[in-house]
Motif scaffolding. Structure first.
Motif, PDB file in Angstrom:
ATOM      1  N   GLY A 155       0.314  -1.436   0.239  1.00  0.00           N
ATOM      2  CA  GLY A 155      -0.354   0.046   0.127  1.00  0.00           C
ATOM      3  C   GLY A 155       1.071   1.254  -0.341  1.00  0.00           C
ATOM      4  O   GLY A 155       1.867   1.034  -0.704  1.00  0.00           O
ATOM      5  N   ASN A 156       0.305   2.229   1.320  1.00  0.00           N
ATOM      6  CA  ASN A 156       1.472   3.435   0.924  1.00  0.00           C
ATOM      7  C   ASN A 156       2.307   3.748   2.129  1.00  0.00           C
ATOM      8  O   ASN A 156       3.681   3.835   2.062  1.00  0.00           O
ATOM      9  N   SER A 181      11.473   3.081   7.831  1.00  0.00           N
ATOM     10  CA  SER A 181      10.157   2.501   7.182  1.00  0.00           C
ATOM     11  C   SER A 181       9.153   4.027   8.077  1.00  0.00           C
ATOM     12  O   SER A 181       9.720   4.595   8.786  1.00  0.00           O
ATOM     13  N   ASN A 182       8.143   3.626   7.083  1.00  0.00           N
ATOM     14  CA  ASN A 182       7.090   4.081   8.090  1.00  0.00           C
ATOM     15  C   ASN A 182       5.938   3.770   8.749  1.00  0.00           C
ATOM     16  O   ASN A 182       4.419   4.161   8.669  1.00  0.00           O
ATOM     17  N   LEU A 183       6.185   2.297   9.087  1.00  0.00           N
ATOM     18  CA  LEU A 183       4.923   1.522   9.501  1.00  0.00           C
ATOM     19  C   LEU A 183       5.036   1.981  10.794  1.00  0.00           C
ATOM     20  O   LEU A 183       6.047   2.316  11.636  1.00  0.00           O
ATOM     21  N   PHE A 237       0.996  -5.811   5.316  1.00  0.00           N
ATOM     22  CA  PHE A 237       0.696  -5.614   6.937  1.00  0.00           C
ATOM     23  C   PHE A 237      -0.429  -4.534   6.823  1.00  0.00           C
ATOM     24  O   PHE A 237      -1.626  -4.681   6.861  1.00  0.00           O
ATOM     25  N   HIS A 238      -1.119  -3.941   5.192  1.00  0.00           N
ATOM     26  CA  HIS A 238      -1.855  -2.778   5.316  1.00  0.00           C
ATOM     27  C   HIS A 238      -3.078  -3.987   4.672  1.00  0.00           C
ATOM     28  O   HIS A 238      -4.080  -2.773   4.566  1.00  0.00           O
ATOM     29  N   GLN A 239      -2.771  -5.262   4.531  1.00  0.00           N
ATOM     30  CA  GLN A 239      -4.328  -5.790   4.451  1.00  0.00           C
ATOM     31  C   GLN A 239      -4.552  -6.452   5.149  1.00  0.00           C
ATOM     32  O   GLN A 239      -5.818  -7.216   5.334  1.00  0.00           O
ATOM     33  N   GLU A 240      -4.105  -6.572   6.679  1.00  0.00           N
ATOM     34  CA  GLU A 240      -4.274  -7.346   7.674  1.00  0.00           C
ATOM     35  C   GLU A 240      -5.576  -7.221   8.484  1.00  0.00           C
ATOM     36  O   GLU A 240      -5.032  -5.657   8.208  1.00  0.00           O
ATOM     37  N   LEU A 241      -6.542  -7.584   8.377  1.00  0.00           N
ATOM     38  CA  LEU A 241      -8.067  -7.355   9.452  1.00  0.00           C
ATOM     39  C   LEU A 241      -7.810  -7.514  11.019  1.00  0.00           C
ATOM     40  O   LEU A 241      -7.466  -8.482  11.212  1.00  0.00           O
ATOM     41  N   GLN A 252      -4.828   3.687   6.260  1.00  0.00           N
ATOM     42  CA  GLN A 252      -4.898   3.724   4.830  1.00  0.00           C
ATOM     43  C   GLN A 252      -3.503   4.610   4.206  1.00  0.00           C
ATOM     44  O   GLN A 252      -2.590   4.246   3.587  1.00  0.00           O
ATOM     45  N   GLU A 253      -3.370   5.699   4.841  1.00  0.00           N
ATOM     46  CA  GLU A 253      -2.723   6.901   4.888  1.00  0.00           C
ATOM     47  C   GLU A 253      -1.469   6.597   6.328  1.00  0.00           C
ATOM     48  O   GLU A 253      -1.657   6.678   7.009  1.00  0.00           O
ATOM     49  N   PRO A 254      -0.186   6.769   6.343  1.00  0.00           N
ATOM     50  CA  PRO A 254       0.872   6.754   7.055  1.00  0.00           C
ATOM     51  C   PRO A 254       1.103   7.741   7.867  1.00  0.00           C
ATOM     52  O   PRO A 254       0.429   7.366   9.331  1.00  0.00           O
ATOM     53  N   GLU A 255      -0.105   8.739   7.671  1.00  0.00           N
ATOM     54  CA  GLU A 255       0.092   9.870   8.305  1.00  0.00           C
ATOM     55  C   GLU A 255      -1.196  10.451   9.585  1.00  0.00           C
ATOM     56  O   GLU A 255      -0.698  10.973   9.719  1.00  0.00           O
TER      57      GLU A 255
END
Length: 372
Positions: A155-156, A181-183, A237-241, A252-255
């Motif tokens: 994702g982003n 990383s931005n995670l 990671f961004h798809q995990e529920l 959805q957006e890291p910020e």
């Protein structure tokens, strides 16, 4: 003395002087065998040369065969092809010393050739990701520093790591550095720590081995395993529920990430590998029923990157620790006991807290009824 005899004399007299870090093993009209980089066992390449019976060196190039313990067959084939092209460019004159010098310079200029197959496999995985519409991940080779940089995207979100390949590879694992990383921090710590652990397991035997197993232990290559893990984890990671609310755990957006570790939207990762919203996890652990062995993860499947199993494939999936827990595992449910450093609560404590909460609720209801 014919041309081949003169060339053999030149090899004996000049090879080890002109080509530093080379060693003549045999030198005869039937076979010239030279080890390149013999003092670096994990980089040594044996070059076998044979002189064609006819028209050498006018129209026939010297015959080359490569042997080694660390380089792959694909590398041998590719370097042999390059040497053959180079030798044909020098038809009409002595070729042995030129070919040996060319081969050694290629090894020195391309230290990452020791992990050529792993790099090719990683590139194939990146190509598969692009075909699956998961674009953006990159692999950059840095021959000068003998390192591979992975830029993994999901994702982003981005995770960047550099794997330095040591001279003693594969007996020594790759060194992972430069992670960015931005995670969320909890996932960055997981990626950093788990990737280093995977690299360590590649070269260090497990503690509980008998003497025979310890004697038979062989280090395995660590570059592909570590970077493949980083690539897959970052991609997913961004798809995990969240197993409780069934909504994506990451924004959805890291910020927009929740950074307050006391907030309900803060991201938590538990022992089985699943991600939860902190508020959802608190609510689930605080609500009955409270099974004797502790609550189990309600996710619909086992996580592919669980702390309960090794990424090396040497350990099996962790089962529930008690017989009572095993009986309560439902089909299609993760079923691993929920565990987290910040959430260590035994059954009695959980039941007492729930009873106390219910008592307070009843008291409030009685006060409301009285006032009405």
């Amino acid at each position: 003395m014919d041309l081949i005899d003169r060339e053999l004399c030149d090899i004996r007299a000049k090879c080890e002087q002109q080509i530093a870090d080379s060693k003549i093993i045999s030198c005869s009209a039937t076979l010239v065998r030279v080890d390149l980089l013999p003092h670096r066992p994990n980089r040594t390449l044996t070059v076998c040369l044979r002189f064609p019976e006819e028209d050498y060196p006018k129209t026939s190039a010297i015959l080359v065969e490569l042997k080694s313990k660390v380089y792959s067959e694909k590398f041998h084939a590719e370097l042999t092809r390059l040497i053959d092209v180079y030798a044909r460019e020098h038809l009409g004159g002595p070729q042995a010393l030129l070919v040996l010098s060319f081969a050694q310079q290629y090894l020195l200029d391309n230290p990452l050739c020791v992990c050529l197959d792993e790099i090719k496999q990683l590139r194939m995985d990146l190509k598969s990701d692009e075909q699956a519409d998961n674009r953006g991940s990159q692999l950059k080779l840095k021959q000068r520093t003998s390192s591979v940089e992975l830029i993994a995207r999901g994702g982003n979100y981005v995770y960047r790591v550099t794997a330095a390949v040591p001279d003693s590879y594969p007996n020594q694992s790759v060194e992972l550095r430069g992670q960015q990383s931005n995670l969320p921090n909890v996932l960055i710590r997981y990626l950093n720590g788990q990737s280093r652990e995977i690299a360590r397991q590649c070269v260090e035997p497990p503690l509980r081995l008998n003497k025979e197993q310890l004697a038979n232990f062989q280090p395995v290559r660590s570059l592909y395993r570590t970077l493949k893990f980083c690539l897959e984890a970052t991609r997913d990671f961004h798809q995990e529920l969240c197993p409780i609310c069934d909504k994506t755990v990451l924004q959805q957006e890291p910020e927009n990430l929740v950074l307050d570790e006391h907030a309900d939207g803060f991201v938590e990762r538990v022992y089985c590998g699943h991600l939860f919203h902190q508020g959802c996890l608190k609510h689930y652990l605080a609500e009955p029923p409270f099974p004797k062995g502790g609550k189990l993860c309600p996710a619909k499947r086992r996580h592919p990157r669980s702390d309960a199993q090794t990424y090396m494939g040497r350990g099996g999936t962790l089962e529930a620790t008690s017989t009572s827990c095993k009986k309560t595992i439902e089909p299609g449910v993760c079923g691993i006991k929920l565990a987290h450093d910040r959430w260590v609560v035994n059954v009695k404590t959980a039941e007492a807290r729930w009873a106390q909460k219910q008592a307070r609720q009843r008291e409030l209801e009685e006060v409301v009824d009285f006032l009405q």
